[in-house]
Scaffold this motif. Sequence first.
Motif, PDB file in Angstrom:
ATOM      1  N   GLY A  89       1.396  -1.285  -0.169  1.00 46.11           N
ATOM      2  CA  GLY A  89       0.005  -0.046   0.108  1.00 46.11           C
ATOM      3  C   GLY A  89       0.632   1.463  -0.294  1.00 46.11           C
ATOM      4  O   GLY A  89       0.788   2.067  -0.972  1.00 46.11           O
ATOM      5  N   ILE A  92       1.812   2.319  -3.733  1.00 48.86           N
ATOM      6  CA  ILE A  92       1.394   2.636  -4.379  1.00 48.86           C
ATOM      7  C   ILE A  92       1.450   4.528  -3.966  1.00 48.86           C
ATOM      8  O   ILE A  92       0.997   5.148  -4.409  1.00 48.86           O
ATOM      9  CB  ILE A  92      -0.097   1.881  -4.399  1.00 48.86           C
ATOM     10  CG1 ILE A  92      -0.194   0.897  -5.323  1.00 48.86           C
ATOM     11  CG2 ILE A  92      -1.537   3.506  -4.827  1.00 48.86           C
ATOM     12  CD1 ILE A  92       0.244   0.896  -6.413  1.00 48.86           C
ATOM     13  N   LEU A 107      -1.398   0.426 -10.968  1.00 47.83           N
ATOM     14  CA  LEU A 107      -1.446  -0.524  -9.977  1.00 47.83           C
ATOM     15  C   LEU A 107      -2.555  -1.869 -10.761  1.00 47.83           C
ATOM     16  O   LEU A 107      -3.133  -2.389 -10.811  1.00 47.83           O
ATOM     17  CB  LEU A 107      -2.740  -0.181  -9.321  1.00 47.83           C
ATOM     18  CG  LEU A 107      -3.869   0.919  -9.238  1.00 47.83           C
ATOM     19  CD1 LEU A 107      -4.714   0.925  -9.604  1.00 47.83           C
ATOM     20  CD2 LEU A 107      -4.159   1.923  -8.209  1.00 47.83           C
ATOM     21  N   ASP A 111      -1.377  -4.788  -9.827  1.00 47.08           N
ATOM     22  CA  ASP A 111      -2.792  -5.316  -9.363  1.00 47.08           C
ATOM     23  C   ASP A 111      -4.012  -5.967  -9.437  1.00 47.08           C
ATOM     24  O   ASP A 111      -4.502  -6.171  -8.944  1.00 47.08           O
ATOM     25  CB  ASP A 111      -3.091  -3.941  -7.687  1.00 47.08           C
ATOM     26  CG  ASP A 111      -2.045  -3.665  -7.410  1.00 47.08           C
ATOM     27  OD1 ASP A 111      -1.222  -4.608  -6.189  1.00 47.08           O
ATOM     28  OD2 ASP A 111      -1.293  -2.492  -7.145  1.00 47.08           O
ATOM     29  N   MET A 268      -6.372  -0.174  -3.132  1.00 45.55           N
ATOM     30  CA  MET A 268      -4.458   0.457  -3.465  1.00 45.55           C
ATOM     31  C   MET A 268      -5.427   2.082  -4.310  1.00 45.55           C
ATOM     32  O   MET A 268      -4.839   2.259  -3.728  1.00 45.55           O
ATOM     33  CB  MET A 268      -4.551  -0.334  -5.017  1.00 45.55           C
ATOM     34  CG  MET A 268      -3.790  -1.271  -4.638  1.00 45.55           C
ATOM     35  SD  MET A 268      -2.245  -1.084  -3.201  1.00 45.55           S
ATOM     36  CE  MET A 268      -1.555  -2.805  -2.822  1.00 45.55           C
ATOM     37  N   TRP A 271      -5.065   3.734  -0.998  1.00 45.53           N
ATOM     38  CA  TRP A 271      -4.041   3.999  -0.867  1.00 45.53           C
ATOM     39  C   TRP A 271      -3.636   5.118  -1.732  1.00 45.53           C
ATOM     40  O   TRP A 271      -2.635   6.298  -0.930  1.00 45.53           O
ATOM     41  CB  TRP A 271      -3.071   2.817  -1.002  1.00 45.53           C
ATOM     42  CG  TRP A 271      -2.565   2.200   0.224  1.00 45.53           C
ATOM     43  CD1 TRP A 271      -3.079   0.692   0.325  1.00 45.53           C
ATOM     44  CD2 TRP A 271      -1.865   2.612   1.288  1.00 45.53           C
ATOM     45  NE1 TRP A 271      -2.719   0.315   1.509  1.00 45.53           N
ATOM     46  CE2 TRP A 271      -2.037   1.401   2.738  1.00 45.53           C
ATOM     47  CE3 TRP A 271      -1.852   3.676   1.976  1.00 45.53           C
ATOM     48  CZ2 TRP A 271      -2.039   1.013   3.686  1.00 45.53           C
ATOM     49  CZ3 TRP A 271      -1.060   3.239   3.533  1.00 45.53           C
ATOM     50  CH2 TRP A 271      -1.506   2.085   4.295  1.00 45.53           C
TER      51      TRP A 271
END
Length: 407
Positions: A89, A92, A107, A111, A268, A271
Amino acid sequence: MPAATPERAPAANAVDSLPTADFFGFEALLSEREQRKLAELREFLAAEVAPFATEWWNNAEFPAHILPKLAALELSAPAQRGYSHLFAGLVIAEITRVDTSIATFFLVHHDLFVESLYGFGSEEQKGRLLDDAASLRTTGAFALTEPEHGSDVAGGMETRARRVSAGADDGGDYWILNGAKRWIGNGTFCDYMLVWARDEADGAIRGFIVDANLQGVSRSRIEHKIALRTVQNADIVFRDVRVAEADRFAGIESFEDTNELLRGSRIMVAWQAVGQQLAAFDVARQHAVERQQFGRPLAKFQLIQQQLVTMLGNAVASMGMMVRIAQLQQEGSADMAQVALAKSYTSARMRETVAMGRSILGGNGIVSDFRMAKIFADAEAIYTYEGSFEINTLIVGRAVTGVSAIV
């Protein structure tokens, strides 16, 4: 209003000796290995991204040339590499602190695309695609949202997949995709995209790994954005696109499987809301300390200090919430309602924080030369994607009342 001129260079970095925006020292919860890696990331961002990010944003250009250096940091899917969810986290947040667009690319690719391969790809798919994707030799996109379906895409998805039986001599079974997707990050240049479609046979949601250069795939960049201008969002159309059965995600059987991925990406984006507030505080405080008005620094005025403290409080509260979410992730117990509360809360605090930062910069706050205008504009995208503030609020409302106000 007089024309803006670039800010003068800081005199010996007057803010360097002051406390950081991590006012409660959450980074100290990281291991020594993770703290060293975060410092390495900061060095990369300071040298390769920070000096150029505004120019990329102004020109709506994606800096593909930095990808090999970004890949060399070996930060793809950090949890898969033995790092904590807190570290993932903060990665990011730190990238966002320097440039929200690069963080969004990161991301979307890592991600969503890479994590999807880890979580739902077959062993053959992982062996064929994962190493190149994790090393950014190939890039990926996540094609879920449609022109007419965003928040309601689970029930309203119109993209269709039809299975066709074929013998081994004809390459085996394959699927025909038809439909359209919108707002697909990395969509203009990606090598592969994960495409979600409804099976015509039973109505189930299927996932497919689609080579972006297949016949029948057309891509066009979404123009005239006021946020995340460096990110290349695309409209994508599929017309009788033939996808091999080997490229269907065998691990995807329903939209609930997709939700597993979206929960992680929603974390994310929350974040990102933290990182956006850190950026706003950094820029606003430096401006307040260095900018002279009425013969003294802006920072000497009580109202400016009050705004800076409110910005800091918002950032610290948001970070504290996300630290707890990371702990729940580590335990495997972070549920969607908790994640939705984190995303809605942090994005609301972010909106307030960046607005105060823009105000502190006065007229200079509306030109990208001074960074704050870019931070302010990019916040609007964070506020909306991965579930709008309103949708995330209603997810939490359903959890605490037992009654859905969505449908």
